[in-house]
Design a protein around this motif. Sequence first.
Motif, PDB file in Angstrom:
ATOM      1  N   PHE A 126       2.101   3.882   6.731  1.00 55.86           N
ATOM      2  CA  PHE A 126       2.824   2.610   6.589  1.00 55.86           C
ATOM      3  C   PHE A 126       4.299   2.869   6.295  1.00 55.86           C
ATOM      4  N   THR A 148       0.825  -1.204   0.000  1.00 54.15           N
ATOM      5  CA  THR A 148       0.000   0.000   0.000  1.00 54.15           C
ATOM      6  C   THR A 148       0.867   1.265   0.000  1.00 54.15           C
ATOM      7  N   HIS A 158      -7.837   7.112   1.153  1.00 53.37           N
ATOM      8  CA  HIS A 158      -7.997   5.762   1.705  1.00 53.37           C
ATOM      9  C   HIS A 158      -9.302   5.093   1.239  1.00 53.37           C
ATOM     10  N   ALA A 167       1.918   4.912  14.039  1.00 56.37           N
ATOM     11  CA  ALA A 167       1.273   3.647  14.396  1.00 56.37           C
ATOM     12  C   ALA A 167       0.634   3.047  13.158  1.00 56.37           C
ATOM     13  N   CYS A 168       0.926   1.787  12.913  1.00 53.11           N
ATOM     14  CA  CYS A 168       0.409   1.132  11.694  1.00 53.11           C
ATOM     15  C   CYS A 168       0.256  -0.357  11.957  1.00 53.11           C
ATOM     16  N   ASN A 169      -0.983  -0.816  11.936  1.00 53.67           N
ATOM     17  CA  ASN A 169      -1.238  -2.246  12.155  1.00 53.67           C
ATOM     18  C   ASN A 169      -0.671  -3.128  11.058  1.00 53.67           C
ATOM     19  N   LYS A 170      -0.537  -2.585   9.866  1.00 54.04           N
ATOM     20  CA  LYS A 170      -0.004  -3.381   8.768  1.00 54.04           C
ATOM     21  C   LYS A 170       1.499  -3.613   8.963  1.00 54.04           C
ATOM     22  N   CYS A 193      -0.169   3.951   1.693  1.00 55.80           N
ATOM     23  CA  CYS A 193      -0.551   4.708   2.899  1.00 55.80           C
ATOM     24  C   CYS A 193       0.708   5.330   3.502  1.00 55.80           C
ATOM     25  N   CYS A 229      -3.700   2.468  14.188  1.00 51.70           N
ATOM     26  CA  CYS A 229      -3.750   2.956  12.808  1.00 51.70           C
ATOM     27  C   CYS A 229      -3.859   4.467  12.819  1.00 51.70           C
ATOM     28  N   ASP A 230      -2.741   5.139  12.518  1.00 48.05           N
ATOM     29  CA  ASP A 230      -2.747   6.597  12.527  1.00 48.05           C
ATOM     30  C   ASP A 230      -3.509   7.201  11.351  1.00 48.05           C
ATOM     31  N   ALA A 231      -3.840   6.370  10.371  1.00 45.84           N
ATOM     32  CA  ALA A 231      -4.631   6.917   9.251  1.00 45.84           C
ATOM     33  C   ALA A 231      -6.042   7.276   9.695  1.00 45.84           C
ATOM     34  N   ALA A 255      -9.201  -1.757  11.808  1.00 46.67           N
ATOM     35  CA  ALA A 255      -7.763  -2.037  11.905  1.00 46.67           C
ATOM     36  C   ALA A 255      -6.957  -1.389  10.791  1.00 46.67           C
ATOM     37  N   CYS A 256      -7.568  -1.195   9.626  1.00 48.79           N
ATOM     38  CA  CYS A 256      -6.813  -0.663   8.471  1.00 48.79           C
ATOM     39  C   CYS A 256      -7.776  -0.139   7.414  1.00 48.79           C
ATOM     40  N   ALA A 279      -6.333   1.129   4.422  1.00 46.32           N
ATOM     41  CA  ALA A 279      -5.432   1.324   3.283  1.00 46.32           C
ATOM     42  C   ALA A 279      -6.033   0.758   1.997  1.00 46.32           C
TER      43      ALA A 279
HETATM   44 FE1  SF4 Z   1      -1.238   1.142   8.522  1.00 45.72          FE
HETATM   45 FE2  SF4 Z   1      -3.590   2.270   9.096  1.00 45.72          FE
HETATM   46 FE3  SF4 Z   1      -2.300   2.846   6.829  1.00 45.72          FE
HETATM   47 FE4  SF4 Z   1      -3.445   0.434   7.210  1.00 45.72          FE
HETATM   48  S1  SF4 Z   1      -4.464   2.430   7.030  1.00 45.72           S
HETATM   49  S2  SF4 Z   1      -1.448   0.838   6.292  1.00 45.72           S
HETATM   50  S3  SF4 Z   1      -3.024   0.110   9.397  1.00 45.72           S
HETATM   51  S4  SF4 Z   1      -1.650   3.307   8.953  1.00 45.72           S
END
Ligand code: SF4
Length: 352
Positions: A122, A117, A148, A128-131, A119, A138-140, A156-157, A159
Amino acid sequence: MKTFEYIRPATIAEAIAAAAHPGASYLAAGTNIVDLMKGNVLRPGRLVDVTRLPGLDSIDHLDDGAVRIGALVSNADLAYDTEFARRFPSVAEALLSGASAQLRNAATVGGNLLQRTRCAYFYDPASACNKRSPGAGCDAHGGENRQHAILGWSEACIATQPSDFCVPLAALGAIVEIEGANGRREVPLEALHRLPEQSPERDTVLEPGELIVAVRLPAEAAAFAPHARYLKVRDRTSYAFAIVSAAAHLRMDGGRIAEARIALGGVAHKPWRAFEAEAALAGATPGRDAYTRAAEAALAAARPSGDNAFKIELARRIIVRALALAAAGTPDRMPALPASPFAISTGASVHV
Ligand code: SF4
């Protein structure tokens, strides 16, 4: 960058055995993974270089009408293969709308399917990123999330999967050939990529050590060649990932649509096959009313994941325009700006 072991196997079996090592990753052109390693986003302990493996770099038109594309064929070689582009024009158009000429010359078919991805969180180890780090958050969510997902996302995501190439492949029923420790298996491309659910660290259904060796398009996919388009809206036409894209294919019978194949890009954690839109078009008379109904059906389950409600309306409009252009007929020549909604084959503006 963390130090790592570099292995260049001579056979597929050796590659699979080498990749069984915990923390190993495959390396082909490296147009994505090397950037991720430089940025400390990924830290594989072993790279298994597959670029010298024999038998993975040809485009074979099979006796049954299917085409088999080796995983090491470059994006550019596939897009400029005259016979391939004639039979699968939307796939060639998608390839030529992606990345830059230099990247397309290097990037491989297998690598395109497995690119990560885009993102921004990421790619930022401070976020913070669960992926990247399962359980980290998940900071997104609540962050910069204009690009997104609007379909199939989870808490959880949110992306999106960034490939252009995968979008028409999903619509056309491509099959992915995979080799692993337990032998060979095949997975429809539409089922290769996962929705994030609670485990966004897994992009695909590939098991550790499995290697994509080829992608196959079935003979019936070529029946859509006369009415096949890929459209992509991006922040700049020259070189950017899709905000929303659509691959539209129609098989006409008399004055009606016998069958439609539609997929969307830039909207979900996977290339999104729009089965509901395809069903809405079966037997319909081509025209704006039918295309609008199809677009409504494709986006019925869409919901914003942040500052991206605009993508739902944008996706509707891109579907309508892609269908109108597909119905008008595939251009004889690749448009000067492949996949641009502002260009037809001559480069002139088109309005629907
Ligand atoms: Fe990581 Fe969140 Fe981006 Fe998914 S959306 S890649 S969990 S920051």
